[in-house]
Every structure is written in C-alpha cells, then in structure tokens.
Enzyme design. Structure first.
Site, short mmCIF file in Angstrom:
data_model
loop_
_atom_site.label_atom_id
_atom_site.label_comp_id
_atom_site.label_asym_id
_atom_site.label_seq_id
_atom_site.Cartn_x
_atom_site.Cartn_y
_atom_site.Cartn_z
N CYS A 68 14.92 -78.79 0.68
CA CYS A 68 14.18 -77.25 0.55
C CYS A 68 15.25 -76.61 -0.65
O CYS A 68 16.52 -76.96 -0.67
CB CYS A 68 13.96 -76.56 1.47
SG CYS A 68 15.24 -75.85 2.45
N ALA A 71 18.15 -75.08 1.14
CA ALA A 71 19.21 -76.25 1.39
C ALA A 71 20.06 -76.36 0.27
O ALA A 71 21.25 -76.43 0.37
CB ALA A 71 18.49 -77.53 1.83
N ARG A 102 26.33 -81.59 6.56
CA ARG A 102 26.56 -82.15 5.32
C ARG A 102 28.16 -82.55 5.31
O ARG A 102 28.70 -83.25 4.51
CB ARG A 102 26.48 -81.01 4.14
CG ARG A 102 26.66 -81.70 2.85
CD ARG A 102 25.90 -80.67 1.75
NE ARG A 102 26.15 -80.87 0.25
CZ ARG A 102 26.84 -80.15 -0.33
NH1 ARG A 102 27.61 -79.02 0.25
NH2 ARG A 102 27.04 -80.42 -1.57
N HIS A 202 19.86 -75.01 -6.34
CA HIS A 202 20.86 -74.87 -7.17
C HIS A 202 20.93 -73.94 -8.27
O HIS A 202 22.00 -73.41 -8.34
CB HIS A 202 21.16 -76.64 -7.46
CG HIS A 202 21.10 -77.60 -6.92
ND1 HIS A 202 20.58 -78.57 -7.27
CD2 HIS A 202 21.26 -77.46 -5.56
CE1 HIS A 202 20.74 -79.71 -5.95
NE2 HIS A 202 21.40 -79.09 -5.16
FE1 CFM Z 1 25.12 -83.23 -6.45
FE2 CFM Z 1 24.25 -85.12 -5.14
FE3 CFM Z 1 23.50 -82.71 -4.71
FE4 CFM Z 1 25.95 -83.55 -4.21
FE5 CFM Z 1 25.21 -84.21 -1.61
FE6 CFM Z 1 23.54 -85.47 -2.66
FE7 CFM Z 1 22.93 -83.14 -1.99
MO1 CFM Z 1 23.23 -84.88 -0.15
S1 CFM Z 1 26.27 -84.86 -5.59
S2 CFM Z 1 25.13 -81.62 -4.95
S3 CFM Z 1 27.19 -83.30 -2.35
S4 CFM Z 1 23.08 -83.78 -6.49
S5 CFM Z 1 25.10 -85.94 -1.25
S6 CFM Z 1 23.55 -86.80 -4.61
S7 CFM Z 1 21.74 -84.87 -2.06
S8 CFM Z 1 24.11 -82.68 -0.50
S9 CFM Z 1 21.79 -81.80 -3.35
#
Ligand code: CFM
Length: 550
Positions: A68, A71, A102, A202
C-alpha cells in the site's frame, strides 16, 4: 520429482501459447485486461519494445503481490533513516508490520549517535479516535516523543482511517512546530488506499522530503567528488558495501536516500554535485526536482552485479572527468575483481544454463538479472509488482503515458530554479564531453530492452499465472517475496526472497556479488527441492467438517 529443462529448451517454448493458457481461465473482461499486462518481449530498433499496461488497479478478486501507499512512504522511502522520529498515525497493526521487516540496516556514526529504528512508534488509534477524531492523540504523541527523545525531526505517517475520518496531519504538524520551533515536524498524506500500490507512497514521500527537508541546512561536505545516492535502502547491508567501495575510490558520498542515512544528510543534499539513481521507480521524482531547483544532474547506475558495479563506478568517474579519479577507480575495480572473478568462475561451472524468474517490486526484477547473467543463468521471465511503463520500456515512453485518475490524485509539484542556490554543475563544453563519452544524463533505458526476445514480462503477477509459469518452464529458482515463498516451494521450486534477502546479504557491490553467486549455487544445485511433494499432489482436495457439538 520435478524434471528440469534447460535454457535452450525453455527458449523454444512458445510464450504466446503460455499466455493463452493463463488467460483462458479468466472471464472475458478480466482476460482482456490481463492480456495487456502479460507481454512476450521483442526488442526492435532503437530499443523499442511492446507496450505493457502497468501502474493500474489490481482486478478485485485477484491475489496481488502489491503493498500500500503507507508501505511505500513510511516503510520504503523514510524507514531506513535513523534519526527522523517516525510516528504512524493509525491503528497499531500498520506501525507494527512496517517495523524492520524489510531488513533495512543502519549504523550510527558513533556510540552516542541517534537511532530510532529499533522503536515502532504509533498513536495506536482506537474506536474513540475513529469516532471523535485522532488529532488530539497525535499532538500528545508528538509532545511525548519530543520530551522523551529530543529528535531533530519528526515525520507523521497517515494510515487509511486518518484519511477516512479527515484528521489533518499537516495542520497538527504546523501547530506542533510552532510549539517546538527547534524540531522540524512534517506529515505525509500516505493513506494506504492512495493510488494503486506502494508506488503512490514513494511519490508522496519524495514530495514532502523535497519541500520540507532538502535545502534546510547549508552543510557541504569536504571533497572534490561529492555525490548522493538516490534509491538505495541498505537492505541486508547493501549500502555498507557500496560505501566501502566508493570510499576506496576517493569519492565523497554526501547522502544516501535513504539507506544508512541521517536527517542532516538529506537536509544538505542540495550541496552535492551529482545524483546517482539506483532505484528509478521509488525516487526518480526527487532526482528530477533536485535538478530543476538546484541544478544537480542525475545518472542511472546499478550496484547490483560485479560488472554493473564496475560500469557504474566508471560512469561516476567519467562524470567528474578527473584523471586521478579515473585511475583510482580502475585500480579499485582490478583489485576487487580478483576474488569476485575467482568465485564467479567456480560457480558458473555449476550454474550455466539454469533458469531464473524474477518478480519483485519496481526495480530489482531488472537489476538482479545482471547477477544471474554473470553466472551464466538466464532470466526466462520477469516482472514488477508496481512499476510504471518507463521502468519496463524506458523513459522515452514517458510523454505517451496516459495519466489516469489514480495517478492524478497524487500531487505533482511544480518546481522552479532556486533564486540563489540554483547552480548548473556542467557547462556546455563539459556537457559535450560527456555526450561524446557516451554518458547519458537523466535517462533510464528500462528493463525490457535488456531482456531477450521471447522472454516473458508480466506486470502485477498473481498465483494462478505463477502456477502456469512454473509448470511450463520449471525454473531452477524463482525470486520474489515472502507471500510467494511457500506456495512456490511447495511446488518443488526454490524461492529466493529478493526483498528481505532471506536473512542474508549484502548482495550489492563486489563482496555482495560473491555472496549472491554462492547462495544461488547452493540453491539451484541443492537436490532437496526435487523431492518435495506438494500436499495437493497427493490429495488434491481438502475435506473438512465442523467439530462443534461433538
Ligand atoms: Fe525500489 Fe524495489 Fe521499492 Fe526497493 Fe524493496 Fe522492492 Fe519495495 Mo521490496 S528497489 S524501493 S528496497 S522498487 S525490495 S524491487 S518491493 S521494499 S518499494
């Protein structure tokens, strides 16, 4: 026992047929939609690849791998920062389940260094707050946190109910900041339901960190070659290995967003001369905004894979264009490659021709293909949970991306050059030199142009499609996360977690590559999984009865 098939046989499988089989179980409307998210790769001239539907709502009823917005904001972008005190405004579960799962690590500079990461702080909303509002409780939580911990900065993260009942975390942050002017307090509207995945979170995180943190402190670090790493989160210690290498090269790493980072590094990040972008998906917004406001150029790099690390270091050295730096980087690469090559050769002899599948987040499904290639393994199928078309097809498609209502709900900031602090880092001559040397600024080519034809690219994969993939290709290893792990392993295929690294790591840089080669070697050459018999292979149907009243 699961019979294995090799690389060449797998490449002969008609992916279009497999796709048909996946779609055939769906109702017509669902099939039509999924068919745009399941793509057989074909790379044409100028890296043109087929269009893939992505960053769109998951169809209700389908079990998604996604997370989500909360997160993406709290867990991913801000989570790895040790001295921004982070309060989850919401019911306790959100704070608890985003608490270090994580495996992002941190290392305070000395014993007295602040580190809030071992704590999970939350307002622990109850029915009373849901009915009468939670702002009062949030103010109390902020006050309590300040009195106990004296932080420089506090981030407040909104969970779903906060948006539903209309608590204004930003107003609370402003009010509390007036009361405590020494503490930078900011709120994030990252309610879990925003957008279609953690990707929305993000963007929310990037916006707030940019407006409320970056540029707050003028504290340039010493050093000739000062740069920031964007999108490296120190999972399993990756950032420690990257820091080791960049230090050895004589580079000054000003700040990392946000693995092993501190508030002051973010706040003064605008003083560095280059941004290198590791995870494009989660933080390209920050790179763009810092370039517009402060004139800092960005380049895409990748520290996953020994060759990719070497290439990335060379790019950074080429950007600064200093001969001593270029020579040092070459020396470091040569030194580091001795051990890396030795292990790689050994492992390659046992792994050559084996198959991997990667379904991870928004960047690792691409980055980790490098490591598999280095040991002779082929990525037969890959996909992201929540990436956008530019992560698949390359940034060249950005102008063609249709912006839907879900994306429009996430604020897009208008950023202009800072009146006093905008400083272009490269003049015309320098830009010409960089172009001549083939160093492309502000570009990410995406995953698909770097994958072979007839490989299978699937966005927002689900369990039904996973079962067909496994049945048809019988990969030697499947890379995904904890939600997929045991379903796949019960099917006799080993699963390597590429989010949390399964208690291991680092995998970045040269030493990380060695760790990864050795682990994959152990996984794909272990015979144990071939003897696994899934419960449904023996008794396909489960029967149950109520035991009450007996
Ligand atoms: Fe970038 Fe990723 Fe992500 Fe990531 Fe991660 Fe991820 Fe994630 Mo899990 S590199 S920041 S450190 S998009 S592994 S493939 S899914 S937490 S949001």
């Amino acid at each position: 026992m699961t019979a294995k098939i090799d690389n060449t046989t797998a490449m002969r499988i008609d992916s279009a047929e497999v796709k048909e089989e996946m779609l055939k179980k769906y109702p017509v409307k669902v099939a039509r939609r999924r068919s745009k998210q399941i793509v057989v790769n074909k790379v044409e001239e100028n890296d043109v690849v087929p269009e893939i539907l992505s960053n769109t709502r998951t169809i209700p009823g389908i079990l998604t791998m996604r997370g989500c917005a909360y997160a993406g904001c709290k867990g991913v972008v801000l989570g790895p920062t040790r001295d921004i005190l982070q309060i989850t405004h919401g019911p306790i579960g959100c704070g608890f389940y985003s608490w270090l799962t994580r495996r992002n690590q941190t290392r305070p500079k000395d014993e007295t260094g602040t580190n809030f990461m071992p704590y999970a702080m939350s307002t622990d909303m109850q029915e009373e707050e849901i009915i009468f509002g939670g702002e009062k409780k949030l103010k109390k939580a902020i006050q309590e946190a300040i009195e106990l911990f004296h932080p420089k900065a506090i981030g407040v993260f909104s969970t779903c109910p906060v948006g539903l009942i209309g608590d204004d975390v930003h107003a609370v942050a402003r009010e509390m900041e007036e009361r405590y002017p020494d503490v930078n307090i900011f709120g994030f509207s990252c309610e879990g339901y925003k957008g279609v995945s953690q990707s929305a979170g993000h963007h929310v995180a990037n916006n707030k960190v940019f407006t409320d943190v970056v540029g707050q402190i003028e504290a340039p670090k010493d050093g000739k070659f000062r740069f920031n790493i964007l999108g490296e989160y120190n999972i399993g210690g990756d950032a420690f290995e990257i820091e080791r290498i960049t230090d050895k090269c004589g580079l000054t790493l000003h700040s990392t967003f946000s693995g092993n980072s501190e508030y002051v590094d973010f706040a003064s990040a605008h003083t560095a001369d280059l941004n290198v972008l590791m995870c494009h998906r989660s933080i390209n917004y920050m790179a763009e905004m810092m370039e517009k406001r402060y004139g800092i150029p960005w380049i895409k790099i990748n520290f996953i894979g020994a060759n990719a690390t070497a290439k990335s270091l060379r790019k950074i050295a080429a950007y600064f264009g200093d001969q001593t730096l270029i020579d040092t980087v070459e020396k470091v690469i040569a030194e580091e490659m001795v051990e890396t090559e030795k292990v790689r050769e050994e492992v390659r002899a046992r792994c050559e021709g084996k198959l991997a599948m990667l379904f991870v987040g928004g960047s690792r499904a691409h980055h980790y293909q490098e490591l598999f290639t280095e040991i002779g393994m082929k990525t037969i199928s890959a996909g992201y949970e929540f990436a956008h078309r530019d992560d698949y097809e390359g940034r060249k498609v950005i102008p063609d991306i249709v912006i839907d209502a879900d994306t429009r709900n996430i604020e897009e900031l208008t950023v202009e050059a800072d009146a006093t602090r905008y400083r272009p880092r490269k003049d015309e001559t320098e830009l010409k030199r960089l172009a001549k040397e083939g160093l492309t600024l502000s570009y990410y080519p995406g995953m698909m142009p770097e994958m072979e034809n007839n490989t299978f690219v699937i966005d927002d994969l689900n369990h039904h499609e996973t079962e067909i993939l496994i049945e048809k290709y019988k990969p030697d290893v499947f890379c995904a996360g904890i939600k997929e792990k045991y379903v796949i392993q019960k099917g006799g295929i080993p699963l390597k977690q590429l989010h949390s690294y399964d208690y291991s790591g680092p995998y970045a840089g040269f030493k990380g590559a060695i760790n990864f080669y050795q682990e994959i070697d152990r996984i794909v050459n272990s015979r144990i999984f071939r003897f696994v018999k899934a419960p449904w292979q023996e008794s396909p149907e489960l029967a149950g009865s109520y035991a009450w009243n007996k």
